[in-house]
Design a protein around this motif. Sequence first.
Motif, PDB file in Angstrom:
ATOM      1  N   ARG A  49      15.368  13.517   4.627  1.00 58.39           N
ATOM      2  CA  ARG A  49      15.334  12.479   3.586  1.00 58.39           C
ATOM      3  C   ARG A  49      16.742  12.186   3.070  1.00 58.39           C
ATOM      4  NH1 ARG A  49      10.416  11.308   0.809  1.00 58.39           N
ATOM      5  NH2 ARG A  49       8.622  12.377   1.707  1.00 58.39           N
ATOM      6  N   GLU A  50      17.548  13.229   2.930  1.00 60.57           N
ATOM      7  CA  GLU A  50      18.926  13.033   2.483  1.00 60.57           C
ATOM      8  C   GLU A  50      19.702  12.197   3.500  1.00 60.57           C
ATOM      9  OE1 GLU A  50      19.746  17.107  -0.109  1.00 60.57           O
ATOM     10  OE2 GLU A  50      20.148  17.093   2.036  1.00 60.57           O
ATOM     11  N   VAL A  51      19.500  12.501   4.781  1.00 61.59           N
ATOM     12  CA  VAL A  51      20.170  11.732   5.831  1.00 61.59           C
ATOM     13  C   VAL A  51      19.719  10.278   5.781  1.00 61.59           C
ATOM     14  CG1 VAL A  51      20.381  11.410   8.334  1.00 61.59           C
ATOM     15  CG2 VAL A  51      20.532  13.705   7.358  1.00 61.59           C
ATOM     16  N   THR A  76      -4.852   8.393   6.030  1.00 56.68           N
ATOM     17  CA  THR A  76      -3.978   8.111   7.169  1.00 56.68           C
ATOM     18  C   THR A  76      -2.759   9.018   7.114  1.00 56.68           C
ATOM     19  OG1 THR A  76      -4.654   5.788   7.137  1.00 56.68           O
ATOM     20  CG2 THR A  76      -2.657   6.337   8.376  1.00 56.68           C
ATOM     21  N   ALA A  77      -2.576   9.800   8.161  1.00 62.84           N
ATOM     22  CA  ALA A  77      -1.445  10.730   8.194  1.00 62.84           C
ATOM     23  C   ALA A  77      -0.126   9.962   8.178  1.00 62.84           C
ATOM     24  CB  ALA A  77      -1.531  11.600   9.439  1.00 62.84           C
ATOM     25  N   ARG A  78       0.789  10.395   7.318  1.00 61.42           N
ATOM     26  CA  ARG A  78       2.111   9.785   7.259  1.00 61.42           C
ATOM     27  C   ARG A  78       3.152  10.774   7.765  1.00 61.42           C
ATOM     28  NH1 ARG A  78       4.032   7.235   1.974  1.00 61.42           N
ATOM     29  NH2 ARG A  78       3.564   9.240   1.044  1.00 61.42           N
ATOM     30  N   PRO A  79       4.266  10.285   8.269  1.00 60.84           N
ATOM     31  CA  PRO A  79       5.304  11.193   8.759  1.00 60.84           C
ATOM     32  C   PRO A  79       5.764  12.134   7.645  1.00 60.84           C
ATOM     33  CG  PRO A  79       5.794   8.927   9.375  1.00 60.84           C
ATOM     34  CD  PRO A  79       4.660   8.873   8.401  1.00 60.84           C
ATOM     35  N   VAL A  80       5.982  13.376   7.998  1.00 59.51           N
ATOM     36  CA  VAL A  80       6.481  14.348   7.038  1.00 59.51           C
ATOM     37  C   VAL A  80       7.936  14.649   7.370  1.00 59.51           C
ATOM     38  CG1 VAL A  80       6.234  16.670   6.107  1.00 59.51           C
ATOM     39  CG2 VAL A  80       4.199  15.374   6.757  1.00 59.51           C
ATOM     40  N   ALA A 123      14.056   0.699   7.585  1.00 58.80           N
ATOM     41  CA  ALA A 123      12.979  -0.241   7.236  1.00 58.80           C
ATOM     42  C   ALA A 123      11.635   0.470   7.214  1.00 58.80           C
ATOM     43  CB  ALA A 123      12.958  -1.400   8.225  1.00 58.80           C
ATOM     44  N   ALA A 124      11.378   1.322   8.219  1.00 60.74           N
ATOM     45  CA  ALA A 124      10.109   2.045   8.289  1.00 60.74           C
ATOM     46  C   ALA A 124       9.968   3.022   7.122  1.00 60.74           C
ATOM     47  CB  ALA A 124      10.012   2.791   9.609  1.00 60.74           C
ATOM     48  N   ALA A 125      11.068   3.684   6.779  1.00 63.03           N
ATOM     49  CA  ALA A 125      11.032   4.638   5.669  1.00 63.03           C
ATOM     50  C   ALA A 125      10.741   3.927   4.346  1.00 63.03           C
ATOM     51  CB  ALA A 125      12.366   5.375   5.591  1.00 63.03           C
ATOM     52  N   ARG A 126      11.333   2.769   4.158  1.00 63.31           N
ATOM     53  CA  ARG A 126      11.081   2.013   2.923  1.00 63.31           C
ATOM     54  C   ARG A 126       9.649   1.492   2.884  1.00 63.31           C
ATOM     55  NH1 ARG A 126      16.959  -0.975   2.803  1.00 63.31           N
ATOM     56  NH2 ARG A 126      17.970   0.495   1.376  1.00 63.31           N
ATOM     57  N   GLU A 127       9.177   1.036   4.025  1.00 66.21           N
ATOM     58  CA  GLU A 127       7.818   0.508   4.103  1.00 66.21           C
ATOM     59  C   GLU A 127       6.794   1.589   3.743  1.00 66.21           C
ATOM     60  OE1 GLU A 127       4.669  -2.079   4.726  1.00 66.21           O
ATOM     61  OE2 GLU A 127       6.799  -2.571   4.704  1.00 66.21           O
ATOM     62  N   GLN A 128       7.085   2.817   4.112  1.00 66.65           N
ATOM     63  CA  GLN A 128       6.142   3.912   3.886  1.00 66.65           C
ATOM     64  C   GLN A 128       6.445   4.683   2.611  1.00 66.65           C
ATOM     65  OE1 GLN A 128       5.142   6.171   7.534  1.00 66.65           O
ATOM     66  NE2 GLN A 128       6.368   4.666   8.647  1.00 66.65           N
ATOM     67  N   GLY A 129       7.388   4.184   1.826  1.00 71.12           N
ATOM     68  CA  GLY A 129       7.679   4.809   0.554  1.00 71.12           C
ATOM     69  C   GLY A 129       8.365   6.166   0.663  1.00 71.12           C
ATOM     70  N   LEU A 130       9.050   6.390   1.785  1.00 71.79           N
ATOM     71  CA  LEU A 130       9.717   7.673   2.001  1.00 71.79           C
ATOM     72  C   LEU A 130      11.088   7.736   1.358  1.00 71.79           C
ATOM     73  CD1 LEU A 130       8.689   8.198   5.739  1.00 71.79           C
ATOM     74  CD2 LEU A 130       7.714   9.305   3.724  1.00 71.79           C
ATOM     75  N   ILE A 131      11.691   6.574   1.115  1.00 76.13           N
ATOM     76  CA  ILE A 131      12.968   6.508   0.412  1.00 76.13           C
ATOM     77  C   ILE A 131      12.907   5.377  -0.599  1.00 76.13           C
ATOM     78  CG2 ILE A 131      14.312   7.479   2.281  1.00 76.13           C
ATOM     79  CD1 ILE A 131      15.239   4.662   2.994  1.00 76.13           C
ATOM     80  N   ASP A 137       0.813  -1.213   0.000  1.00 79.23           N
ATOM     81  CA  ASP A 137       0.000   0.000   0.000  1.00 79.23           C
ATOM     82  C   ASP A 137       0.847   1.264   0.000  1.00 79.23           C
ATOM     83  OD1 ASP A 137      -2.067  -1.753   0.127  1.00 79.23           O
ATOM     84  OD2 ASP A 137      -2.854  -1.115   2.055  1.00 79.23           O
ATOM     85  N   ALA A 138       1.909   1.273   0.804  1.00 79.12           N
ATOM     86  CA  ALA A 138       2.742   2.467   0.919  1.00 79.12           C
ATOM     87  C   ALA A 138       3.399   2.810  -0.412  1.00 79.12           C
ATOM     88  CB  ALA A 138       3.811   2.263   1.990  1.00 79.12           C
ATOM     89  N   GLU A 139       3.810   1.793  -1.155  1.00 79.95           N
ATOM     90  CA  GLU A 139       4.468   2.038  -2.433  1.00 79.95           C
ATOM     91  C   GLU A 139       3.467   2.515  -3.484  1.00 79.95           C
ATOM     92  OE1 GLU A 139       6.326  -1.788  -2.837  1.00 79.95           O
ATOM     93  OE2 GLU A 139       8.263  -1.001  -2.158  1.00 79.95           O
ATOM     94  N   ILE A 140       2.282   1.937  -3.474  1.00 79.50           N
ATOM     95  CA  ILE A 140       1.231   2.385  -4.401  1.00 79.50           C
ATOM     96  C   ILE A 140       0.907   3.841  -4.131  1.00 79.50           C
ATOM     97  CG2 ILE A 140      -1.156   2.047  -5.146  1.00 79.50           C
ATOM     98  CD1 ILE A 140      -0.870  -0.902  -4.232  1.00 79.50           C
ATOM     99  N   LEU A 141       0.718   4.178  -2.855  1.00 80.75           N
ATOM    100  CA  LEU A 141       0.378   5.543  -2.471  1.00 80.75           C
ATOM    101  C   LEU A 141       1.491   6.511  -2.839  1.00 80.75           C
ATOM    102  CD1 LEU A 141      -1.534   7.495  -1.058  1.00 80.75           C
ATOM    103  CD2 LEU A 141      -0.481   6.867   1.125  1.00 80.75           C
ATOM    104  N   ALA A 142       2.739   6.110  -2.599  1.00 81.24           N
ATOM    105  CA  ALA A 142       3.878   6.976  -2.916  1.00 81.24           C
ATOM    106  C   ALA A 142       3.931   7.281  -4.411  1.00 81.24           C
ATOM    107  CB  ALA A 142       5.177   6.322  -2.459  1.00 81.24           C
ATOM    108  N   CYS A 143       3.638   6.284  -5.240  1.00 82.21           N
ATOM    109  CA  CYS A 143       3.652   6.481  -6.693  1.00 82.21           C
ATOM    110  C   CYS A 143       2.548   7.444  -7.124  1.00 82.21           C
ATOM    111  CB  CYS A 143       3.494   5.147  -7.412  1.00 82.21           C
ATOM    112  SG  CYS A 143       4.937   4.070  -7.283  1.00 82.21           S
ATOM    113  N   VAL A 144       1.360   7.253  -6.563  1.00 79.42           N
ATOM    114  CA  VAL A 144       0.238   8.133  -6.904  1.00 79.42           C
ATOM    115  C   VAL A 144       0.541   9.562  -6.466  1.00 79.42           C
ATOM    116  CG1 VAL A 144      -2.189   8.641  -6.429  1.00 79.42           C
ATOM    117  CG2 VAL A 144      -1.464   6.281  -6.861  1.00 79.42           C
ATOM    118  N   GLU A 145       1.109   9.703  -5.275  1.00 80.41           N
ATOM    119  CA  GLU A 145       1.444  11.037  -4.783  1.00 80.41           C
ATOM    120  C   GLU A 145       2.534  11.688  -5.635  1.00 80.41           C
ATOM    121  OE1 GLU A 145       2.415  10.218  -0.698  1.00 80.41           O
ATOM    122  OE2 GLU A 145       0.426  10.830  -0.015  1.00 80.41           O
TER     123      GLU A 145
END
Length: 205
Positions: free
Chosen positions: A150-152, A140-144, A197-205, A88-96
Amino acid sequence: MIRIMLVDDHPIVRTGLKAVFDNYPDITVACQAGSGEQAVELARQCPIDVVLCDLRLGEGMNGVQTTAALRALPDPPQVLILTTFDKDAEILACVEAGAAGYLLKDVTSDTIVDSVRQAAAGRMVLAPEMAQRVLAGLRTARPVLTAREREVLQLLATGASNRQIAGSLFVTEATVKTHLVHIFDKLQATSRTQAVAAAREQGLI
């Protein structure tokens, strides 16, 4: 005529997709790319209507980053993600990021061709159940994370130490530690591994 670009780091996948589209006179494979960086460069050089892009592209830009870069071009093509990953996180990240659709590689060739036509016409291409999951994710609110955080995280994902991160970003180690505290807090992580792991799961990186 719909001009498309195939983006996949596996040449055999691109060859198979081109063979499919060669059977349809209204679609032509104008170019192919093995990386996100190459896809963006090619899109600058020749007009493309639709880009069919994998989500995982090896080292360098992934499908989400490639989508965002392509959609930021002056005359942006539509982007369809074609992948084996169904999170779901990857689908959402692509749409966003601006993707016009998200397809799994187990769909039929007819579905892929129809989806390209739909995307070229400016329509969103998502299966009903996938669309429901995207809507649920948007609610669902995601971390901003800040651009610097993100670079770090990106450097953290490579296994870089605090000193190496500081050197790459031209900041002090103390600054890196401060960013890590904020990242851990936002991702509810207690270690570097958990944060990545959390960042990848949520499509943040």
